[in-house]
Design an enzyme around this catalytic site. Structure first.
Site, short mmCIF file in Angstrom:
data_model
loop_
_atom_site.label_atom_id
_atom_site.label_comp_id
_atom_site.label_asym_id
_atom_site.label_seq_id
_atom_site.Cartn_x
_atom_site.Cartn_y
_atom_site.Cartn_z
N SER A 63 0.82 -1.21 0.00
CA SER A 63 0.00 0.00 0.00
C SER A 63 0.85 1.26 0.00
O SER A 63 2.00 1.26 0.47
CB SER A 63 -0.91 0.04 1.22
OG SER A 63 -1.83 -1.02 1.19
N1 SAM Z 1 -1.34 -4.48 3.92
C1 SAM Z 1 -0.59 -4.77 2.75
C2 SAM Z 1 0.82 -4.23 2.81
O1 SAM Z 1 1.12 -3.48 3.75
O2 SAM Z 1 1.61 -4.57 1.94
C3 SAM Z 1 -1.33 -4.30 1.51
C4 SAM Z 1 -1.58 -5.40 0.62
S1 SAM Z 1 -2.55 -5.25 -0.80
C5 SAM Z 1 -3.02 -3.59 -1.00
C6 SAM Z 1 -4.04 -6.09 -0.30
C7 SAM Z 1 -3.86 -7.55 0.03
O3 SAM Z 1 -5.14 -8.09 0.38
C8 SAM Z 1 -3.34 -8.41 -1.12
O4 SAM Z 1 -2.15 -9.04 -0.72
C9 SAM Z 1 -4.46 -9.42 -1.37
O5 SAM Z 1 -4.01 -10.68 -1.78
C10 SAM Z 1 -5.14 -9.45 -0.02
N2 SAM Z 1 -6.52 -9.93 -0.01
C11 SAM Z 1 -7.52 -9.70 -0.89
N3 SAM Z 1 -8.64 -10.35 -0.51
C12 SAM Z 1 -8.34 -10.99 0.66
C13 SAM Z 1 -9.07 -11.82 1.56
N4 SAM Z 1 -10.36 -12.14 1.38
N5 SAM Z 1 -8.44 -12.28 2.65
C14 SAM Z 1 -7.13 -12.00 2.89
N6 SAM Z 1 -6.39 -11.24 2.07
C15 SAM Z 1 -6.99 -10.73 0.97
#
Ligand code: SAM
Length: 215
Positions: A63
């Protein structure tokens, strides 16, 4: 693990976050001291302290620092708080929460990202509880949480996340279309009473799961 090469860009990043309205000094100190570059591909290290989201593979992103700072500020983390993150991704948000002395739980749906974040965070000396699974269902084993932060964009607020909040707890979640979302802060005042605030203009990768978008 603090690499002096990045001291100046990291400091500039903090100045930009202050200009954009981030006020919480604990959050600013965490972002000003944490090695974001360690969590991304070496080819992108020169961009690690730009205020932008960057690719981490599998179509996902680390992010934007402003977004991480804003979501963390909205959570209002106190030392010892039990915080659940949905969407571990690179582990950056997790690391910020650990630095604020929260007890951190985080769920990631992609097995490869889960393993990568687990290893990187362990190498950096952080010990959050991580699992691979569908975060739209929360993580009931450790509920209730003082705060839940969702780092992917949801079509609606998943009811399990609301149920897993402590009284007084806060859920920070981007909700909207798959191109733009509003950031919601939902505070649980009692068993049945909640207050909702909205903050405009965020774009996240989709939250995919049983109570999110379909794959
Ligand atoms: N918090 C992260 C960081 O600091 O790098 C941001 C990661 S990215 C913007 C969002 C993440 O949410 C992705 O890695 C994606 O695979 C995950 N994601 C999407 N749907 C999800 C779900 N139902 N459960 C868990 N993770 C999920």
């Amino acid at each position: 693990m603090l690499d002096r090469r990045f001291a100046k860009p990291r400091q500039r990043l903090v100045e930009q976050l202050v200009e954009k309205g981030i006020q919480d000094s604990m959050v600013l100190n965490a972002i000003g001291s944490l090695p974001r570059h360690i969590l991304i591909d070496t080819a992108l290290h020169h961009r690690a302290y730009e205020d932008s989201a960057l690719p981490i593979g599998l179509g996902q992103t680390i992010s934007q620092p402003f977004t991480v700072a804003k979501q963390t500020e909205l959570l209002g983390v106190k030392p010892g708080d039990k915080i659940l993150e949905i969407g571990t991704g690179s582990g950056y948000q997790c690391m910020v929460l650990c630095e604020l002395k929260a007890q951190v739980y985080s769920v990631e749906r992609h097995n490869e990202l889960y393993h990568r974040a687990k290893e990187a965070l362990r190498d950096l000396g952080y010990r959050p509880q991580l699992k691979c699974g569908d975060g739209t269902l929360g993580w009931s084993t450790y509920a209730p949480y003082h705060g839940i932060v969702v780092t992917a964009g949801a079509p609606v607020v998943p009811d399990d996340l609301i149920r897993q909040l402590h009284i007084g707890g806060r859920l920070i979640i981007p909700v909207g279309s798959n191109t733009e979302q509003k950031m919601l802060r939902i505070t649980r005042h009692s068993e049945e009473e909640y207050a909702q605030e909205e903050f405009e203009g965020f774009t996240f990768v989709p939250l995919i799961g049983q109570k999110g978008w379909k794959e």
